[in-house]
Scaffold this motif. Structure first.
Motif, PDB file in Angstrom:
ATOM      1  N   SER A  28      34.817 120.066   0.512  1.00 49.68           N
ATOM      2  CA  SER A  28      35.241 121.445   0.741  1.00 49.68           C
ATOM      3  C   SER A  28      36.731 121.554   1.020  1.00 49.68           C
ATOM      4  N   GLY A  49      35.121 130.180  -2.093  1.00 43.45           N
ATOM      5  CA  GLY A  49      34.828 128.816  -2.509  1.00 43.45           C
ATOM      6  C   GLY A  49      36.056 127.933  -2.604  1.00 43.45           C
ATOM      7  N   GLY A  51      37.896 126.933  -0.031  1.00 49.94           N
ATOM      8  CA  GLY A  51      38.022 126.073   1.137  1.00 49.94           C
ATOM      9  C   GLY A  51      38.825 126.672   2.279  1.00 49.94           C
ATOM     10  N   ILE A  54      36.691 126.897   5.652  1.00 50.84           N
ATOM     11  CA  ILE A  54      36.379 125.562   6.173  1.00 50.84           C
ATOM     12  C   ILE A  54      37.638 124.920   6.746  1.00 50.84           C
ATOM     13  N   GLY A 243      39.335 123.444  -2.618  1.00 50.47           N
ATOM     14  CA  GLY A 243      39.620 122.529  -1.533  1.00 50.47           C
ATOM     15  C   GLY A 243      40.992 121.906  -1.536  1.00 50.47           C
ATOM     16  N   PRO A 289      31.267 123.163  -6.360  1.00 51.43           N
ATOM     17  CA  PRO A 289      31.988 121.995  -5.849  1.00 51.43           C
ATOM     18  C   PRO A 289      31.408 120.657  -6.290  1.00 51.43           C
TER      19      PRO A 289
END
Length: 345
Positions: A28, A49, A51, A54, A243, A289
């Protein structure tokens, strides 16, 4: 917005946060690096999505299993001048709990899920004050009233016993901001705090955050997908995709002269109110991912993809003109393109 001092408040270096799933390893956050200066606003942008959230949760030590920080450094400067690597501290340790809320505050995207539905707003704000500042019940209550008044919550003292479900979305978000700032942290992380709000309330919340930033002298890491918000508040911008950092640098450069095709695509998604008013979406969708493309992660959607290079070899994050960095073969191959699609705040 203020210029950062020489020594950064937060230095994230090669941060990696992975999730072990039945389908495989999800990276991530995959080698993310950036710094945040004192009293500086850094916006982290990208599609869902990418990242962003996170990354924010990694800094706060709030990544839930099966995820965990597996590498990198997050050097944070404490109030006493010492520096601690957050990546080296167990997230559930007393040390991290002392930092979380006292030194670093966080505002979450959806205030209704961030607040307990069975506790009054007063008790929820007072809990952090008593925990981090050691105040007694009466002093904590006064501090909670002060925090609510600072964020413009009407009738703060009289409404301490109100429950979150009795409030509008805008007032719930003000409660969340009051909770995050009650202990006056030096860093505030705001994870898309205006997404669930109407346009007028969004503007009010942004204005509030900037005012409080000046009053408290804090830095802000602002997570968003809204380039219009970035143009209003950012000192520096970090653009993420799958990410990784695709581009980073001063806001004026990112918004006025974007170098990465992904950044230019994001900027074209902003309606051109002076032109035809149309949105121009980036072709395709963010890959799953577990199906990360070989080579450049953006190669499957990039209109400037060079076959045999972009789809086979991962580009490095290159330093361009001092503070700016870009992860793109168009620059490493010596073929920088003229940029377009500026957004002005």
């Amino acid at each position: 917005m203020r210029a950062p001092t020489a020594a950064p408040l937060l230095e994230v270096d090669n941060l990696r946060t992975h999730f072990t799933t039945p389908g495989g390893l999800v990276k991530s956050v995959d080698g993310v690096s950036f710094t945040v200066g004192h009293q500086e606003t850094v916006c982290i942008v990208g599609e869902s999505g990418s990242g962003k959230s996170i990354t924010a949760r990694s800094i706060m030590g709030l990544v839930r299993r099966p995820g965990r920080v597996v590498g990198g450094r997050m050097n944070f400067r404490l109030r006493d001048g010492s520096t601690v690597d957050l990546a080296a501290i167990p997230p559930d340790s007393a040390t991290y709990r002392a930092i979380r809320g006292r030194e670093i505050g966080m505002i979450f995207q959806e205030p209704m899920s961030a607040l307990s539905p069975v506790h009054t707003i007063g008790s929820q704000i007072e809990e952090g004050i008593r925990l981090h500042l050691g105040f007694g019940a009466r002093a904590a209550r006064e501090r909670a009233v002060d925090a609510l008044e600072k964020v413009g919550f009407p009738g703060a003292r009289q409404r301490l016993n109100t429950y979150p479900f009795q409030l509008s979305g805008g007032l719930r978000q003000r409660v969340c901001i009051a909770m995050a700032l009650a202990c006056e942290p030096s860093l505030l992380i705001a994870d898309e705090p205006t997404t669930a709000l109407d346009v007028t309330t969004q503007a009010n919340i942004l204005e509030l955050l900037l005012r409080l930033q000046g009053e408290l002298g804090m830095a802000i890491v602002f997570i968003t997908h809204d380039l219009g918000v970035v143009a209003e508040i950012a000192d520096r911008v970090v653009v993420m995709y799958l990410g990784q950092v695709m581009e980073a640098g001063p806001a004026s450069g990112i918004l006025g002269h974007p170098r990465h095709p992904y950044t230019r695509g994001l900027l074209r998604c902003v309606a051109d109110i002076e032109g035809d008013g149309l949105l121009r979406a980036i072709p395709g969708i963010v890959p799953h991912p577990l199906a990360r493309p070989p080579g450049c992660p953006f190669s499957t959607r990039c209109e400037e993809m060079m076959p045999g290079l972009c789809d086979t070899t991962a580009p490095e994050l290159l330093a361009i003109n001092g503070e700016s960095r870009v992860r793109c073969h168009l620059w490493s191959s010596g073929q920088p393109h003229v940029t377009e699609g500026a957004v002005h705040g």
